[in-house]
Design a protein around this motif. Structure first.
Motif, PDB file in Angstrom:
ATOM      1  N   UNK A  79     -11.275   9.305  -1.828  1.00  0.00           N
ATOM      2  CA  UNK A  79      -9.823   9.187  -1.675  1.00  0.00           C
ATOM      3  C   UNK A  79      -9.407   7.882  -2.348  1.00  0.00           C
ATOM      4  N   UNK A  80      -8.981   7.991  -3.588  1.00  0.00           N
ATOM      5  CA  UNK A  80      -8.631   6.814  -4.379  1.00  0.00           C
ATOM      6  C   UNK A  80      -7.195   6.385  -4.093  1.00  0.00           C
ATOM      7  N   UNK A  81      -6.942   5.072  -4.197  1.00  0.00           N
ATOM      8  CA  UNK A  81      -5.637   4.505  -3.832  1.00  0.00           C
ATOM      9  C   UNK A  81      -5.303   4.848  -2.385  1.00  0.00           C
ATOM     10  N   UNK A  82      -6.305   4.752  -1.535  1.00  0.00           N
ATOM     11  CA  UNK A  82      -6.173   5.181  -0.142  1.00  0.00           C
ATOM     12  C   UNK A  82      -5.377   4.198   0.706  1.00  0.00           C
ATOM     13  N   UNK A  83      -5.128   3.002   0.194  1.00  0.00           N
ATOM     14  CA  UNK A  83      -4.338   2.039   0.955  1.00  0.00           C
ATOM     15  C   UNK A  83      -4.988   1.684   2.278  1.00  0.00           C
ATOM     16  N   UNK A  84      -4.281   1.935   3.366  1.00  0.00           N
ATOM     17  CA  UNK A  84      -4.783   1.605   4.700  1.00  0.00           C
ATOM     18  C   UNK A  84      -5.740   2.659   5.242  1.00  0.00           C
ATOM     19  N   UNK A  85      -5.968   3.725   4.493  1.00  0.00           N
ATOM     20  CA  UNK A  85      -6.877   4.779   4.937  1.00  0.00           C
ATOM     21  C   UNK A  85      -6.198   5.930   5.645  1.00  0.00           C
TER      22      UNK A  85
END
Length: 231
Positions: free
Chosen positions: A57-63
């Motif tokens: 999950x790319x560019x997932x930020x905070x998940x």
């Protein structure tokens, strides 16, 4: 506060997302009028994660975007280049294997993942073509890619209204709910300059993906692109 420019220097973009990390998910919910939740459900359906699969999950930020995949029993690697986002994600989801990484130089071996996905992050990468090649590299033969990104409404009258919202209504709303409203001015501009749906499909094909297709969500405000890595 940092505001990235449209040449998308990586340090500027990362710093901008560091600034908005704490309230990022809430701000997106407000600015999209709650539509981002529906869009992410469509991503989960398209990825179709299965038990024991490896998902990037790319560019997932905070998940937050990774959680639907974990519920299927898949092993998910949330990856982002904003350390501020990752720190915030670690507070909320300490069990997730949050990983720092640049989309143009992914820190993974060839053929590592059954599926790769990126939502609302590809247009913030300085070299889109290189990112698409990197996603292809780390995907197993027969694996799949799902890209969810803001796009362009297909009905001209609606497109005009939408663009007016982006540039006139979005900044004052962002000032009310975001710790860095200038960041959302950049995000609005980056949507306007993003390729049309068919153009992004062509970029995917050029990067090596096959069976490329897309469908519009919310009249084309968002487009969901998919592809497969040939066996």
């Amino acid at each position: 506060m940092t505001r990235a420019s449209l040449d998308k220097q990586p340090h500027e973009v990362a710093s901008m997302f560091d600034d908005v990390a704490a309230n990022y998910d809430l701000t997106n919910d407000v600015l999209s009028l709650g539509q981002d939740r529906r869009w992410r459900k469509e991503v989960a359906k398209a990825v179709d994660a299965r038990p024991a699969e490896r998902i990037l999950d790319l560019a997932a930020g905070t998940g937050t975007s990774s959680l639907p995949f974990t519920r299927t029993g898949a092993y998910v690697v949330p990856c982002d280049f904003s350390l501020g986002m990752l720190r915030e994600g670690k507070k909320r989801h300490p069990w997730l294997p949050l990983t720092a990484g640049d989309a143009t130089r992914l820190p993974f071996r060839d053929d590592s993942f059954d599926a790769v996905t990126i939502s609302f992050g590809l247009r913030n990468v300085q070299d889109t073509d290189q990112a698409l090649r990197e996603l292809h590299r780390v995907t197993k033969p027969g694996g799949r890619v799902v890209i969810c990104e803001f796009s362009h409404p297909t009905w001209a009258p609606f497109r005009t209204v939408y663009e007016e919202y982006l540039m006139r209504a979005l900044p004052p709303v962002a000032r009310a709910v975001s710790s860095n409203p200038d960041a959302y001015v950049y995000l609005a501009e980056s949507i306007q300059f993003w390729p049309e749906q068919a153009d992004l499909a062509g970029m995917l094909q050029k990067a090596g993906w096959s069976k490329v297709a897309w469908r519009n969500l919310s009249g084309g405000i968002v487009a969901l692109h998919r592809g497969t890595k040939s066996q």
